[in-house]
Design a protein around this motif. Structure first.
Motif, PDB file in Angstrom:
ATOM      1  N   LYS A   1       0.937  -1.313   0.160  1.00 39.21           N
ATOM      2  CA  LYS A   1      -0.108   0.182   0.027  1.00 39.21           C
ATOM      3  C   LYS A   1       0.695   1.162   0.094  1.00 39.21           C
ATOM      4  CE  LYS A   1      -4.088   2.170   1.918  1.00 39.21           C
ATOM      5  NZ  LYS A   1      -5.216   1.940   3.023  1.00 39.21           N
ATOM      6  N   PRO A   2       1.866   1.551   0.736  1.00 36.89           N
ATOM      7  CA  PRO A   2       2.613   2.504   0.861  1.00 36.89           C
ATOM      8  C   PRO A   2       3.395   2.946  -0.450  1.00 36.89           C
ATOM      9  CG  PRO A   2       3.118   1.417   2.834  1.00 36.89           C
ATOM     10  CD  PRO A   2       2.272   0.474   2.006  1.00 36.89           C
ATOM     11  N   TRP A   3       3.726   1.712  -1.337  1.00 36.27           N
ATOM     12  CA  TRP A   3       4.237   1.795  -2.592  1.00 36.27           C
ATOM     13  C   TRP A   3       3.522   2.816  -3.476  1.00 36.27           C
ATOM     14  CZ3 TRP A   3       3.210   0.961  -7.746  1.00 36.27           C
ATOM     15  CH2 TRP A   3       4.217   0.716  -8.615  1.00 36.27           C
ATOM     16  N   PHE A   4       2.137   2.792  -3.420  1.00 40.63           N
ATOM     17  CA  PHE A   4       1.388   3.583  -4.158  1.00 40.63           C
ATOM     18  C   PHE A   4       1.323   5.017  -3.915  1.00 40.63           C
ATOM     19  CE2 PHE A   4      -0.299  -0.764  -4.860  1.00 40.63           C
ATOM     20  CZ  PHE A   4      -0.525  -1.099  -6.283  1.00 40.63           C
ATOM     21  N   GLU A   5       1.795   5.412  -2.798  1.00 40.42           N
ATOM     22  CA  GLU A   5       1.632   6.767  -2.245  1.00 40.42           C
ATOM     23  C   GLU A   5       2.419   7.815  -3.225  1.00 40.42           C
ATOM     24  OE1 GLU A   5       3.007   7.041   1.663  1.00 40.42           O
ATOM     25  OE2 GLU A   5       1.286   5.923   2.482  1.00 40.42           O
ATOM     26  N   GLY A   6       1.852   8.699  -3.875  1.00 41.69           N
ATOM     27  CA  GLY A   6       2.634   9.811  -4.588  1.00 41.69           C
ATOM     28  C   GLY A   6       2.409   9.304  -6.159  1.00 41.69           C
ATOM     29  N   LYS A   7       1.820   8.057  -6.471  1.00 41.85           N
ATOM     30  CA  LYS A   7       2.104   7.352  -7.880  1.00 41.85           C
ATOM     31  C   LYS A   7       0.614   7.767  -8.234  1.00 41.85           C
ATOM     32  CE  LYS A   7       5.676   4.376  -7.369  1.00 41.85           C
ATOM     33  NZ  LYS A   7       5.949   4.635  -5.736  1.00 41.85           N
ATOM     34  N   LEU A   8      -0.419   7.729  -7.535  1.00 47.46           N
ATOM     35  CA  LEU A   8      -1.970   7.857  -7.854  1.00 47.46           C
ATOM     36  C   LEU A   8      -2.593   8.871  -7.035  1.00 47.46           C
ATOM     37  CD1 LEU A   8      -2.667   3.952  -7.579  1.00 47.46           C
ATOM     38  CD2 LEU A   8      -2.432   5.391  -9.772  1.00 47.46           C
ATOM     39  N   ASP A   9      -3.492   9.394  -7.473  1.00 44.74           N
ATOM     40  CA  ASP A   9      -4.402  10.391  -6.766  1.00 44.74           C
ATOM     41  C   ASP A   9      -5.372  10.183  -5.812  1.00 44.74           C
ATOM     42  OD1 ASP A   9      -6.133   9.388  -8.578  1.00 44.74           O
ATOM     43  OD2 ASP A   9      -6.689  11.199  -9.709  1.00 44.74           O
ATOM     44  N   PHE A  10      -5.324   8.594  -5.560  1.00 50.17           N
ATOM     45  CA  PHE A  10      -6.213   7.886  -4.475  1.00 50.17           C
ATOM     46  C   PHE A  10      -5.284   6.953  -3.757  1.00 50.17           C
ATOM     47  CE2 PHE A  10      -6.566   5.206  -8.366  1.00 50.17           C
ATOM     48  CZ  PHE A  10      -6.545   4.117  -7.754  1.00 50.17           C
ATOM     49  N   ALA A  11      -5.718   6.302  -2.769  1.00 48.51           N
ATOM     50  CA  ALA A  11      -5.181   5.315  -1.939  1.00 48.51           C
ATOM     51  C   ALA A  11      -5.909   4.132  -2.183  1.00 48.51           C
ATOM     52  CB  ALA A  11      -5.248   5.801  -0.397  1.00 48.51           C
ATOM     53  N   PRO A  12      -5.345   3.160  -2.766  1.00 47.57           N
ATOM     54  CA  PRO A  12      -6.008   1.857  -3.040  1.00 47.57           C
ATOM     55  C   PRO A  12      -6.217   1.197  -1.742  1.00 47.57           C
ATOM     56  CG  PRO A  12      -3.636   1.745  -3.649  1.00 47.57           C
ATOM     57  CD  PRO A  12      -3.801   3.085  -3.270  1.00 47.57           C
TER      58      PRO A  12
ATOM     59  N   ALA B   1       0.559 -11.167  -3.555  1.00 48.10           N
ATOM     60  CA  ALA B   1       1.636 -11.330  -4.414  1.00 48.10           C
ATOM     61  C   ALA B   1       2.464  -9.946  -4.503  1.00 48.10           C
ATOM     62  CB  ALA B   1       1.728 -11.953  -5.535  1.00 48.10           C
ATOM     63  N   GLY B   2       1.857  -8.766  -4.933  1.00 45.75           N
ATOM     64  CA  GLY B   2       2.348  -7.587  -5.299  1.00 45.75           C
ATOM     65  C   GLY B   2       1.375  -6.681  -5.879  1.00 45.75           C
ATOM     66  N   GLY B   3       1.963  -5.596  -6.429  1.00 48.22           N
ATOM     67  CA  GLY B   3       1.045  -4.740  -7.213  1.00 48.22           C
ATOM     68  C   GLY B   3       1.878  -4.097  -8.147  1.00 48.22           C
ATOM     69  N   ARG B   4       1.210  -3.047  -9.222  1.00 43.95           N
ATOM     70  CA  ARG B   4       1.679  -2.230  -9.978  1.00 43.95           C
ATOM     71  C   ARG B   4       0.877  -1.157 -10.302  1.00 43.95           C
ATOM     72  NH1 ARG B   4      -0.717  -6.432 -12.805  1.00 43.95           N
ATOM     73  NH2 ARG B   4      -2.178  -5.902 -14.334  1.00 43.95           N
ATOM     74  N   LEU B   5       1.106  -0.248 -11.309  1.00 41.43           N
ATOM     75  CA  LEU B   5       0.302   0.616 -11.864  1.00 41.43           C
ATOM     76  C   LEU B   5       0.071   0.136 -13.206  1.00 41.43           C
ATOM     77  CD1 LEU B   5       2.609   3.975 -11.005  1.00 41.43           C
ATOM     78  CD2 LEU B   5       0.517   3.141  -9.950  1.00 41.43           C
ATOM     79  N   ASP B   6      -1.273   0.380 -13.552  1.00 44.90           N
ATOM     80  CA  ASP B   6      -1.905   0.098 -14.708  1.00 44.90           C
ATOM     81  C   ASP B   6      -2.770   1.173 -15.076  1.00 44.90           C
ATOM     82  OD1 ASP B   6      -2.371  -1.477 -17.229  1.00 44.90           O
ATOM     83  OD2 ASP B   6      -2.001  -3.127 -15.753  1.00 44.90           O
ATOM     84  N   ALA B   7      -3.412   0.974 -16.289  1.00 44.42           N
ATOM     85  CA  ALA B   7      -4.464   2.015 -16.857  1.00 44.42           C
ATOM     86  C   ALA B   7      -5.635   1.300 -17.362  1.00 44.42           C
ATOM     87  CB  ALA B   7      -3.867   2.624 -18.202  1.00 44.42           C
ATOM     88  N   ILE B   8      -6.806   1.767 -17.117  1.00 44.74           N
ATOM     89  CA  ILE B   8      -8.090   0.993 -17.502  1.00 44.74           C
ATOM     90  C   ILE B   8      -9.062   2.514 -17.798  1.00 44.74           C
ATOM     91  CG2 ILE B   8     -10.202  -0.012 -16.599  1.00 44.74           C
ATOM     92  CD1 ILE B   8      -7.819  -1.954 -17.324  1.00 44.74           C
TER      93      ILE B   8
END
Length: 249
Positions: free
Chosen positions: A144-155, A168-175
């Protein structure tokens, strides 16, 4: 590190995708665990076998000449165009009749067919080497902290190992033309991509679509939209979605 975590991270370790700390943990675990060491040796053996030059053959010269030759363009007589149009119309009609019913009878608010296709395409892309995860971890407090600053919301990131779906992990994507969070969960040898992003509107029940051997579950909850995609059977993917909904942060 446990054996379950080692199995989840093995491919990322062999592809040199882990950070330094995770690599050290992996090496220590494999050194002390004969079963995981044997699994690593077997994967390395298979990887090496697939690179052997004797597996590859040069295409015959006749076939190569066909590839290199410019395509022949045949003129279509005008008088045959009505027949071609009729054939196209017949094909389109057959496609409408054979298309999955969810494409035409989706409930209001369900993901459009194009969005479902995009989610499945993203899932397939993620399965290519070195595409599945930007952050590799079974710990929600790392992902969860890995996404901070990379998205405009907290997943929303939840650990579901107790329900049989380890993180297992996560990543940035586009939908749908926007950046989304993609969480990666496992079920045995299957990967589950859970896409999520903010969405207006009331909560909606789960809507299930199936296409090309993949199942997509779409729902909204608490101002977020979720799309779960996997080649798991429908029952197990529904079990995952329910587990995610019912587990506290």
């Amino acid at each position: 590190m446990t054996c379950d975590e080692s199995r989840l991270l093995l491919h990322a370790y062999l592809d040199d995708e882990l950070d330094a700390a995770q690599s050290v943990d992996m090496e220590r675990h494999v050194a002390a665990c004969p079963a995981c060491a044997a699994a690593q040796r077997e994967h390395e053996r298979l990887r090496k076998a697939l690179t052997q030059p004797e597996l590859y053959r040069r295409a015959p010269e006749a076939l190569r000449r066909q590839w290199e030759a410019p395509p022949a363009v045949a003129a279509t007589p005008r008088r045959r165009r009505p027949l071609a149009l009729a054939a196209a119309a017949g094909f389109a009609g057959a496609l409408l009749l054979s298309a999955p019913t969810w494409l035409w009878l989706a409930r209001p608010g369900a993901a459009p067919a194009a969005l479902v296709d995009e989610a499945i395409s993203g899932h397939l892309r993620s399965l290519q080497p070195q595409h599945l995860m930007d952050v590799v971890s079974t710990d929600q407090h790392t992902v969860k902290p890995w996404f901070e600053g990379k998205l405009d919301f907290a997943p929303r990131v939840k650990e579901l190992a107790g329900e049989g779906f380890p993180l297992a992990g996560g990543r940035l994507d586009a939908i749908g033309g926007r950046s989304v969070a993609a969480l990666v969960y496992r079920r045995r040898m299957h990967a589950i991509n859970l896409y999520q992003w903010p969405a207006d509107g009331a909560d909606t029940p789960q809507s299930i679509a199936q296409r090309h051997g993949y199942t997509v579950i779409d729902w909204r909850q608490g101002g977020m939209r979720f799309l779960a995609v996997s080649d798991l059977n429908e029952g197990e993917l529904k079990q995952f979605a329910l587990a995610f909904d019912n587990t506290a942060h």
